[in-house]
Design a protein around this motif. Structure first.
Motif, short mmCIF file in Angstrom:
data_model
loop_
_atom_site.label_atom_id
_atom_site.label_comp_id
_atom_site.label_asym_id
_atom_site.label_seq_id
_atom_site.Cartn_x
_atom_site.Cartn_y
_atom_site.Cartn_z
N GLU A 1 1.63 5.70 -4.08
CA GLU A 1 0.89 6.45 -3.06
C GLU A 1 0.17 7.67 -3.60
N ASP B 1 0.81 -1.22 0.00
CA ASP B 1 0.00 0.00 0.00
C ASP B 1 0.84 1.27 0.00
N GLN B 2 2.16 1.13 -0.07
CA GLN B 2 3.04 2.30 -0.19
C GLN B 2 3.80 2.31 -1.52
#
Length: 396
Positions: A366, A362-363
């Motif tokens: 971004e 999830d990074q």
């Protein structure tokens, strides 16, 4: 006791030497040592392989070397084996779900097979080599020359026993070649042992042109004993469930972790390269062994690959080890888009992923255009690390 070899008693029959060698005693020894778990289905398959091992000892369909020059040409003009008494033994087609121990059993059989000339390879690699040899023959002799007899001659000169891992047919070109090539190989006395996730009757199922492929299926069922391996446990999924599958940041530790994962899942430290044929093009895979592929991010997502290419990877391999996933964004959007397609395809076919990356899922992407779309990919990457996903069967 299983796995223990003792000196035969003086009154033992001469054939007792057979039972101290071969795949079955080796299987029992490894179970006794704790290297393998006892499994009745595997033990039955080992017994079947042991019987074939006995019948193949010293097997060589070629004429005696003491014959005069020209014997090879005379041999290759022999009548088919069916017309001769004492023809070769039936081969074996070992079919079962992934992770049930088929490759392990093949290891034991091939390691102990007492055959002067034997060859083992992934079936896809065998077909690639066959196509290349046919191309070379036609280039030298013209398209009018029939390449199948000389190809079969060359193969039987290299091996009387052919052992294939992951016997599967996805390509219509392979399907059309197989019937004539294997008919020629069987006529020359070659014995085939194969592992597959697909029963012979289901090969090439649902594909255009399958009717022309049915005689080959009938030939396989006639020449090979079909044994279904219904082992109690999926040992492959056990191995991957014990492994971390996402390694960050990109450093030496992550690289060593992927090296260890590939070795654990494939059984070798470094695989062989292969190429998959997709719509007449070649998709190169830098390393593969026993259903595990390894490539870096740039090889798959930096090249002009699309959904069909990733589908070939997801169906041919149950696990992909992927090195070097970078941070993604608008500046490398084309690569990010291909990565999204790759992950969607792996996910849909329950292909397992072990990767090294600059950041956690999830990074990775971004901000900027495309970040919202990537959220689903990040969610899938997280799910693909779960024990529930890792327990799912691979869909080919």
């Amino acid at each position: 006791m299983d796995g223990t070899t003792t000196a035969p008693a003086p009154a033992a029959p001469a054939v007792s030497a057979d039972v101290s060698k071969g795949p079955l005693p080796l299987y029992r020894a490894r179970v006794a040592a704790g290297a393998l778990r006892a499994d009745p289905a595997q033990a039955h398959a080992a017994e079947t392989l042991q019987d074939l091992w006995r019948r193949l000892r010293g097997y060589d369909p070629r004429p005696e070397a003491k014959e005069e020059p020209g014997l090879l040409a005379r041999f290759f003009r022999r009548k088919p084996v069916d017309d001769q008494p004492g023809g070769p033994p039936l081969g074996l087609y070992l079919v079962g779900e992934v992770g049930r121990g088929k490759s392990m059993l093949m290891d034991l059989f091939f390691e102990t097979a007492d055959v002067p000339r034997k060859r083992r390879e992934h079936f896809h690699a065998f077909m690639q080599t066959s196509h290349r040899r046919i191309h070379e023959w036609r280039r030298a002799h013209g398209d009018a020359a029939d390449p199948i007899p000389p190809l079969a001659d060359r193969i039987v000169a290299e091996a009387a026993l052919l052992c294939f891992d992951e016997f599967q047919v996805h390509d219509i070109v392979d399907a059309m070649l197989l019937g004539r090539l294997f008919e020629a190989l069987f006529a020359r006395g070659v014995v085939v042992v194969a592992t597959s996730n697909t029963a012979p009757a289901d090969l090439f199922k649902g594909k255009p042109g399958r009717d022309a492929f049915l005689p080959f299926i009938a030939m396989i069922q006639k020449r090979l004993e079909v044994l279904h391996l219904s082992a109690l446990q999926d040992y492959r999924r056990d191995r991957i469930r014990g492994l971390p599958t996402w390694h960050t940041p990109l450093d030496g530790r992550a690289e060593r972790a992927l090296d260890a994962a590939f070795r654990e899942l494939s059984g070798v430290a470094h695989g062989e390269p292969c190429s998959l044929t997709v719509l007449g093009r070649k998709v190169e895979v830098p390393q593969h062994h026993r259903g595990v592929a390894r490539a870096d991010f740039d090889t798959l997502c930096g090249a002009y690959l699309g959904a069909a290419d990733f589908l070939a990877i997801a169906t041919h391999f149950h696990t992909l080890v992927l090195d070097g996933v970078p941070r993604l964004g608008p500046e490398n959007y084309d690569r990010a888009r291909r990565f999204v397609t790759l992950i969607d395809t792996l996910y849909e076919h329950r292909c397992k992923l072990v990767a090294s990356a600059e950041a956690v899922p999830d990074q990775l992407y971004e901000k900027g255009e495309g970040a919202a779309i990537f959220q689903r990919t990040a969610s899938r990457l997280m799910e693909m690390q779960s024990q529930e996903y890792l327990a799912l069967p691979h869909l080919t």
